[in-house]
Design a protein around this motif. Structure first.
Motif, PDB file in Angstrom:
ATOM      1  N   ARG A  91       0.865  -1.055  -0.549  1.00  0.00           N
ATOM      2  CA  ARG A  91       0.185  -0.145  -0.095  1.00  0.00           C
ATOM      3  C   ARG A  91       0.780   1.048   0.303  1.00  0.00           C
ATOM      4  N   ARG A  92       0.666   2.566  -0.429  1.00  0.00           N
ATOM      5  CA  ARG A  92       1.470   3.445  -1.030  1.00  0.00           C
ATOM      6  C   ARG A  92       0.401   4.371  -0.593  1.00  0.00           C
ATOM      7  N   ARG A  93       0.239   5.811   0.285  1.00  0.00           N
ATOM      8  CA  ARG A  93      -0.171   6.524   0.203  1.00  0.00           C
ATOM      9  C   ARG A  93       0.372   8.257   0.196  1.00  0.00           C
ATOM     10  N   LEU A  94      -0.458   9.027   0.101  1.00  0.00           N
ATOM     11  CA  LEU A  94       0.380  10.438  -0.243  1.00  0.00           C
ATOM     12  C   LEU A  94      -0.600  11.113   0.238  1.00  0.00           C
ATOM     13  N   ILE A  95      -0.571  11.744   0.974  1.00  0.00           N
ATOM     14  CA  ILE A  95      -1.100  13.851   1.196  1.00  0.00           C
ATOM     15  C   ILE A  95      -0.355  15.283   1.065  1.00  0.00           C
ATOM     16  N   GLN A  96      -0.928  15.479   0.343  1.00  0.00           N
ATOM     17  CA  GLN A  96      -0.182  16.982   0.304  1.00  0.00           C
ATOM     18  C   GLN A  96      -1.050  18.529   0.306  1.00  0.00           C
ATOM     19  N   ILE A  97      -0.600  18.878   1.098  1.00  0.00           N
ATOM     20  CA  ILE A  97      -1.078  19.661   0.955  1.00  0.00           C
ATOM     21  C   ILE A  97      -0.963  21.418   1.172  1.00  0.00           C
ATOM     22  N   ASP A  98      -0.778  22.629   0.143  1.00  0.00           N
ATOM     23  CA  ASP A  98      -0.164  23.859  -0.409  1.00  0.00           C
ATOM     24  C   ASP A  98      -1.068  24.704   0.288  1.00  0.00           C
ATOM     25  N   THR A  99      -0.521  25.876   0.636  1.00  0.00           N
ATOM     26  CA  THR A  99      -0.983  26.592   1.291  1.00  0.00           C
ATOM     27  C   THR A  99       0.063  28.054   0.651  1.00  0.00           C
ATOM     28  N   TYR A 100      -0.451  28.832  -0.807  1.00  0.00           N
ATOM     29  CA  TYR A 100       0.997  29.576  -0.377  1.00  0.00           C
ATOM     30  C   TYR A 100       1.696  29.509  -0.250  1.00  0.00           C
ATOM     31  N   ASN A 101       2.767  29.690   0.621  1.00  0.00           N
ATOM     32  CA  ASN A 101       4.562  29.397   0.581  1.00  0.00           C
ATOM     33  C   ASN A 101       4.088  28.090   1.155  1.00  0.00           C
ATOM     34  N   CYS A 102       3.548  27.637   1.969  1.00  0.00           N
ATOM     35  CA  CYS A 102       3.417  26.655   2.574  1.00  0.00           C
ATOM     36  C   CYS A 102       3.209  24.945   2.043  1.00  0.00           C
ATOM     37  N   ALA A 103       4.320  24.128   1.604  1.00  0.00           N
ATOM     38  CA  ALA A 103       3.402  22.648   1.397  1.00  0.00           C
ATOM     39  C   ALA A 103       4.282  21.671   2.050  1.00  0.00           C
ATOM     40  N   SER A 104       3.178  20.923   2.724  1.00  0.00           N
ATOM     41  CA  SER A 104       3.145  20.158   3.747  1.00  0.00           C
ATOM     42  C   SER A 104       2.983  18.683   2.923  1.00  0.00           C
ATOM     43  N   ASN A 105       3.177  17.793   3.024  1.00  0.00           N
ATOM     44  CA  ASN A 105       2.662  16.654   2.845  1.00  0.00           C
ATOM     45  C   ASN A 105       3.563  15.081   3.557  1.00  0.00           C
ATOM     46  N   LEU A 106       3.365  14.466   3.277  1.00  0.00           N
ATOM     47  CA  LEU A 106       2.782  12.775   3.852  1.00  0.00           C
ATOM     48  C   LEU A 106       3.337  11.874   3.244  1.00  0.00           C
ATOM     49  N   PHE A 107       4.069  10.778   2.967  1.00  0.00           N
ATOM     50  CA  PHE A 107       3.460   9.344   2.126  1.00  0.00           C
ATOM     51  C   PHE A 107       4.470   8.423   2.741  1.00  0.00           C
ATOM     52  N   ILE A 108       3.342   7.652   2.641  1.00  0.00           N
ATOM     53  CA  ILE A 108       2.938   6.224   3.274  1.00  0.00           C
ATOM     54  C   ILE A 108       3.440   4.940   2.856  1.00  0.00           C
ATOM     55  N   GLU A 109       4.094   4.240   2.755  1.00  0.00           N
ATOM     56  CA  GLU A 109       4.628   3.020   2.587  1.00  0.00           C
ATOM     57  C   GLU A 109       4.866   1.960   3.223  1.00  0.00           C
ATOM     58  N   GLU A 110       3.473   0.545   2.884  1.00  0.00           N
ATOM     59  CA  GLU A 110       3.479  -0.328   3.841  1.00  0.00           C
ATOM     60  C   GLU A 110       3.423  -1.618   2.778  1.00  0.00           C
ATOM     61  N   LYS A 111       3.652  -2.745   3.782  1.00  0.00           N
ATOM     62  CA  LYS A 111       3.463  -3.979   3.326  1.00  0.00           C
ATOM     63  C   LYS A 111       3.630  -4.968   3.775  1.00  0.00           C
ATOM     64  N   GLY A 112       2.332  -5.831   4.319  1.00  0.00           N
ATOM     65  CA  GLY A 112       2.140  -7.239   5.135  1.00  0.00           C
ATOM     66  C   GLY A 112       1.141  -7.817   4.625  1.00  0.00           C
ATOM     67  N   LYS A 113       0.064  -8.452   5.460  1.00  0.00           N
ATOM     68  CA  LYS A 113      -1.445  -9.054   5.512  1.00  0.00           C
ATOM     69  C   LYS A 113      -2.784  -8.080   5.258  1.00  0.00           C
ATOM     70  N   VAL A 114      -3.234  -8.896   4.700  1.00  0.00           N
ATOM     71  CA  VAL A 114      -5.006  -7.870   4.994  1.00  0.00           C
ATOM     72  C   VAL A 114      -5.480  -9.339   5.228  1.00  0.00           C
ATOM     73  N   LYS A 115      -5.896  -9.106   6.490  1.00  0.00           N
ATOM     74  CA  LYS A 115      -7.026 -10.065   6.922  1.00  0.00           C
ATOM     75  C   LYS A 115      -8.320  -9.605   7.048  1.00  0.00           C
ATOM     76  N   VAL A 116      -9.455 -10.397   6.897  1.00  0.00           N
ATOM     77  CA  VAL A 116     -10.800 -10.786   6.021  1.00  0.00           C
ATOM     78  C   VAL A 116     -11.631 -11.192   6.863  1.00  0.00           C
ATOM     79  N   GLU A 117     -12.622 -10.756   7.755  1.00  0.00           N
ATOM     80  CA  GLU A 117     -13.886 -11.265   8.602  1.00  0.00           C
ATOM     81  C   GLU A 117     -14.446 -10.786   8.554  1.00  0.00           C
ATOM     82  N   ASP A 118     -15.755 -11.273   8.023  1.00  0.00           N
ATOM     83  CA  ASP A 118     -17.087 -11.025   7.811  1.00  0.00           C
ATOM     84  C   ASP A 118     -16.846 -10.230   6.367  1.00  0.00           C
TER      85      ASP A 118
END
Length: 183
Positions: A91-118
């Motif tokens: 999974r890869r996620r990105l959030i980017q917020i840019d207001t005038y001269n302030c650019a903030s971002n967060l990038f998360i990369e992960e791997k693992g197991k998915v568990k499905v119940e009901d």
């Protein structure tokens, strides 16, 4: 039973013993096969969840610096993941917020197991990396293995264009995201 012992009994009994042995072997093969399938099905991910899914929204509004005339990067978020039949995910996620001269971002990369119940799906990360920036490149951060398990309610619906959409709902009922297949 040895070959000599088998030939010492009457022919009808030999045929019966041979048939019974074949039936026993066949039954055990069928029994073993169905047990194996049952075990595989209990850990398998539903076929409808397998493959790649993506979510993303980018703002249609961009900011322009009044002094330089340069446009700022757009605001938005993206979440893209792949789920294998055995439950492995990336999974890869990105959030980017840019207001005038302030650019903030967060990038998360992960791997693992998915568990499905009901009707609940849980991402259980085993390895993750997070990187971010707050307003400028001088204020960056990075961390490893900080992603926590996340559980969502899930359903698959058909949208107005006839395409399958994976709907993930937060357990508190306050969040909902619609994921499509990459085109």
């Amino acid at each position: 039973m040895t070959s000599q012992q088998l030939h010492s009994i009457p022919k009808a009994a030999r045929l019966f013993a041979s048939s019974a042995l074949s039936l026993t072997l066949s039954a055990s093969v069928v029994f073993y096969s169905s047990t194996s399938q049952a075990e595989n099905n209990s850990t398998a991910i539903p076929a409808v969840l397998q493959g790649e899914w993506q979510y993303g929204r980018i703002s249609s509004i961009q900011y322009q610096d009044q002094y330089t005339g340069q446009s700022a990067a757009p605001n938005g978020s993206s979440d893209r993941f792949q789920v294998a039949a055995n439950g492995d995910y990336q999974r890869r996620r990105l959030i980017q917020i840019d207001t005038y001269n302030c650019a903030s971002n967060l990038f998360i990369e992960e791997k693992g197991k998915v568990k499905v119940e009901d009707r609940q799906l849980t991402f259980q990360p085993t390895d993750s990396t997070s990187k971010g920036q707050i307003c400028n490149s001088g204020r960056t951060y990075s961390s490893n293995n900080t992603a926590k398990p996340e559980t969502y309610g899930w359903s698959v619906e058909t949208n107005e264009y006839g395409r399958q959409v994976l709907v993930l709902d937060t357990l508190d009922g306050k969040g909902r995201a619609h994921y499509g297949r990459p085109q």
